[in-house]
Design a protein around this motif. Sequence first.
Motif, PDB file in Angstrom:
ATOM      1  N   ASN A 208       0.859  -1.176   0.000  1.00  0.00           N
ATOM      2  CA  ASN A 208       0.000   0.000   0.000  1.00  0.00           C
ATOM      3  C   ASN A 208       0.901   1.233   0.000  1.00  0.00           C
ATOM      4  O   ASN A 208       1.411   1.655   1.033  1.00  0.00           O
ATOM      5  CB  ASN A 208      -0.920   0.005   1.220  1.00  0.00           C
ATOM      6  CG  ASN A 208      -1.891   1.173   1.197  1.00  0.00           C
ATOM      7  OD1 ASN A 208      -1.801   2.063   0.339  1.00  0.00           O
ATOM      8  ND2 ASN A 208      -2.837   1.195   2.128  1.00  0.00           N
ATOM      9  N   CYS A 209       1.134   1.770  -1.185  1.00  0.00           N
ATOM     10  CA  CYS A 209       1.975   2.956  -1.322  1.00  0.00           C
ATOM     11  C   CYS A 209       1.133   4.220  -1.456  1.00  0.00           C
ATOM     12  O   CYS A 209       1.658   5.302  -1.735  1.00  0.00           O
ATOM     13  CB  CYS A 209       2.913   2.818  -2.518  1.00  0.00           C
ATOM     14  SG  CYS A 209       2.076   2.454  -4.079  1.00  0.00           S
ATOM     15  N   SER A 215      -7.934  -3.022   1.796  1.00  0.00           N
ATOM     16  CA  SER A 215      -8.288  -4.305   2.419  1.00  0.00           C
ATOM     17  C   SER A 215      -8.368  -5.412   1.374  1.00  0.00           C
ATOM     18  O   SER A 215      -8.866  -5.210   0.260  1.00  0.00           O
ATOM     19  CB  SER A 215      -9.633  -4.194   3.147  1.00  0.00           C
ATOM     20  OG  SER A 215      -9.534  -3.275   4.219  1.00  0.00           O
ATOM     21  N   VAL A 216      -7.860  -6.582   1.763  1.00  0.00           N
ATOM     22  CA  VAL A 216      -7.985  -7.788   0.947  1.00  0.00           C
ATOM     23  C   VAL A 216      -8.378  -8.930   1.871  1.00  0.00           C
ATOM     24  O   VAL A 216      -8.178  -8.872   3.088  1.00  0.00           O
ATOM     25  CB  VAL A 216      -6.679  -8.138   0.212  1.00  0.00           C
ATOM     26  CG1 VAL A 216      -6.362  -7.137  -0.869  1.00  0.00           C
ATOM     27  CG2 VAL A 216      -5.514  -8.252   1.193  1.00  0.00           C
ATOM     28  N   PRO A 256      -9.336 -11.493   6.855  1.00  0.00           N
ATOM     29  CA  PRO A 256      -9.274 -10.117   6.348  1.00  0.00           C
ATOM     30  C   PRO A 256      -7.947  -9.460   6.705  1.00  0.00           C
ATOM     31  O   PRO A 256      -7.420  -9.635   7.804  1.00  0.00           O
ATOM     32  CB  PRO A 256     -10.445  -9.424   7.060  1.00  0.00           C
ATOM     33  CG  PRO A 256     -11.351 -10.533   7.502  1.00  0.00           C
ATOM     34  CD  PRO A 256     -10.465 -11.702   7.788  1.00  0.00           C
ATOM     35  N   VAL A 257      -7.398  -8.743   5.747  1.00  0.00           N
ATOM     36  CA  VAL A 257      -6.145  -8.012   5.941  1.00  0.00           C
ATOM     37  C   VAL A 257      -6.375  -6.570   5.509  1.00  0.00           C
ATOM     38  O   VAL A 257      -6.779  -6.328   4.366  1.00  0.00           O
ATOM     39  CB  VAL A 257      -4.996  -8.621   5.116  1.00  0.00           C
ATOM     40  CG1 VAL A 257      -3.731  -7.770   5.245  1.00  0.00           C
ATOM     41  CG2 VAL A 257      -4.718 -10.051   5.547  1.00  0.00           C
ATOM     42  N   THR A 258      -6.163  -5.643   6.419  1.00  0.00           N
ATOM     43  CA  THR A 258      -6.257  -4.228   6.090  1.00  0.00           C
ATOM     44  C   THR A 258      -4.874  -3.611   6.175  1.00  0.00           C
ATOM     45  O   THR A 258      -4.212  -3.687   7.212  1.00  0.00           O
ATOM     46  CB  THR A 258      -7.221  -3.485   7.028  1.00  0.00           C
ATOM     47  OG1 THR A 258      -8.534  -4.039   6.871  1.00  0.00           O
ATOM     48  CG2 THR A 258      -7.259  -1.995   6.698  1.00  0.00           C
ATOM     49  N   LEU A 259      -4.455  -3.024   5.069  1.00  0.00           N
ATOM     50  CA  LEU A 259      -3.126  -2.420   4.984  1.00  0.00           C
ATOM     51  C   LEU A 259      -3.263  -0.904   5.107  1.00  0.00           C
ATOM     52  O   LEU A 259      -3.936  -0.260   4.296  1.00  0.00           O
ATOM     53  CB  LEU A 259      -2.464  -2.770   3.658  1.00  0.00           C
ATOM     54  CG  LEU A 259      -2.281  -4.259   3.345  1.00  0.00           C
ATOM     55  CD1 LEU A 259      -1.660  -4.435   1.961  1.00  0.00           C
ATOM     56  CD2 LEU A 259      -1.443  -4.941   4.406  1.00  0.00           C
ATOM     57  N   GLU A 260      -2.627  -0.365   6.128  1.00  0.00           N
ATOM     58  CA  GLU A 260      -2.527   1.084   6.232  1.00  0.00           C
ATOM     59  C   GLU A 260      -1.447   1.563   5.258  1.00  0.00           C
ATOM     60  O   GLU A 260      -0.605   0.767   4.806  1.00  0.00           O
ATOM     61  CB  GLU A 260      -2.183   1.491   7.663  1.00  0.00           C
ATOM     62  CG  GLU A 260      -3.222   1.096   8.698  1.00  0.00           C
ATOM     63  CD  GLU A 260      -4.557   1.791   8.480  1.00  0.00           C
ATOM     64  OE1 GLU A 260      -4.553   2.934   7.947  1.00  0.00           O
ATOM     65  OE2 GLU A 260      -5.597   1.194   8.833  1.00  0.00           O
ATOM     66  N   PRO A 261      -1.443   2.831   4.888  1.00  0.00           N
ATOM     67  CA  PRO A 261      -0.373   3.329   4.011  1.00  0.00           C
ATOM     68  C   PRO A 261       1.008   2.963   4.545  1.00  0.00           C
ATOM     69  O   PRO A 261       1.296   3.132   5.731  1.00  0.00           O
ATOM     70  CB  PRO A 261      -0.603   4.843   4.024  1.00  0.00           C
ATOM     71  CG  PRO A 261      -2.088   4.987   4.249  1.00  0.00           C
ATOM     72  CD  PRO A 261      -2.447   3.875   5.199  1.00  0.00           C
ATOM     73  N   LYS A 318      -0.574 -10.271   6.258  1.00  0.00           N
ATOM     74  CA  LYS A 318       0.145  -9.018   6.486  1.00  0.00           C
ATOM     75  C   LYS A 318       1.611  -9.315   6.748  1.00  0.00           C
ATOM     76  O   LYS A 318       1.965 -10.224   7.524  1.00  0.00           O
ATOM     77  CB  LYS A 318      -0.445  -8.231   7.647  1.00  0.00           C
ATOM     78  CG  LYS A 318       0.217  -6.868   7.862  1.00  0.00           C
ATOM     79  CD  LYS A 318      -0.485  -6.039   8.950  1.00  0.00           C
ATOM     80  CE  LYS A 318      -1.819  -5.524   8.439  1.00  0.00           C
ATOM     81  NZ  LYS A 318      -2.394  -4.522   9.398  1.00  0.00           N
ATOM     82  N   ALA A 319       2.487  -8.570   6.069  1.00  0.00           N
ATOM     83  CA  ALA A 319       3.920  -8.768   6.232  1.00  0.00           C
ATOM     84  C   ALA A 319       4.398  -8.075   7.505  1.00  0.00           C
ATOM     85  O   ALA A 319       3.879  -7.021   7.887  1.00  0.00           O
ATOM     86  CB  ALA A 319       4.663  -8.230   5.018  1.00  0.00           C
TER      87      ALA A 319
END
Length: 321
Positions: A208-209, A215-216, A256-261, A318-319
């Motif tokens: 997420n850039c 979210s995926v 569910p995975v939510t990526l913040e910036p 999530k990494a």
Amino acid sequence: MPKPVSLHPAFTTTAPFLSALAAAALLLTACGTEHAGAGNTGADAAAPQGGSMRIDDPGKDGVRITSLTLPSATPSPTGSYSVSADGLTTGSDSGISAAYEVTNESAEPLTYTVIFTFESSGGGAVTNRTETVRDVGPGKTVRGTLRAGELPPTAPRVTRAQVLEVTKVPAGEAPADPGTCPDSGIRVSADEGDAAMGLRVVGLHLDNCGTRPYSVEGYPLLELLDDDRKPVDGVEILDGSGEITTGAGPDEQPRPVTLEPGESATAGLVWRNTTEFGTPVNVPYVRVRAKDGAAPVTVTPHLDLGTTGKLGVRPWEKAAR
């Protein structure tokens, strides 16, 4: 879309110690009026050290080398390309470079990823370099120069260069360069993978850039494509890797995975290249969607699936930061 790669034209200089004959050859090359006949298949040319000659290079998949620049202390290359003498270099750079051109003969804009190899007189690879040439329009030719960069002191002298591998994807589906961010704010890429005892694992990366959360859930959506980027039939895409191996770790349930910036997620492609009865299947291209409705990105993991007919896909996780 990221900005196109900046390409710089090739250049030649005349070393002061060249003979009059070699200097005249350099002048002809610079003017583009010397065109030796094709047919040299790579034997060492009998040109003077630092000399110049031009022989047509057919290249590969629309990419060809047009000239090779060597420091004057380096022996003359094979009779495959135009070669120009350059002054001795200082510092860490070898001073070796190859000028190339990329011609798109298709009906759509393409982004090319090219592996060039710089070789010794014996044909061994001294170093490989990868160049990405973006947004080459239909019927257009783009020219650029690639430097060999720093070489170990013990490396053999470079005498030739070749186009080793070419992959090309629709310009709108090309992975973004590291450090750049697509308009979508999401960067999808594939790593170089790992191989052990016939087991293959390639990681997919979702960054997420952008400036908003993304979210995926579940598995990346894949299309397997052949050399012509047409769908590959007869391969079962499995949820998870348990049917392939337990060596990649236990299958995790999708969540569910939510990526913040600034955050990233990873997924994995797992397969074996076992070859038994039947025709081995090779998949050079994979079109990836992070989730349903996401823009596709075409990566080039070169899946050598053998005759197994199966590809396992691990879900997004999530990494760790």
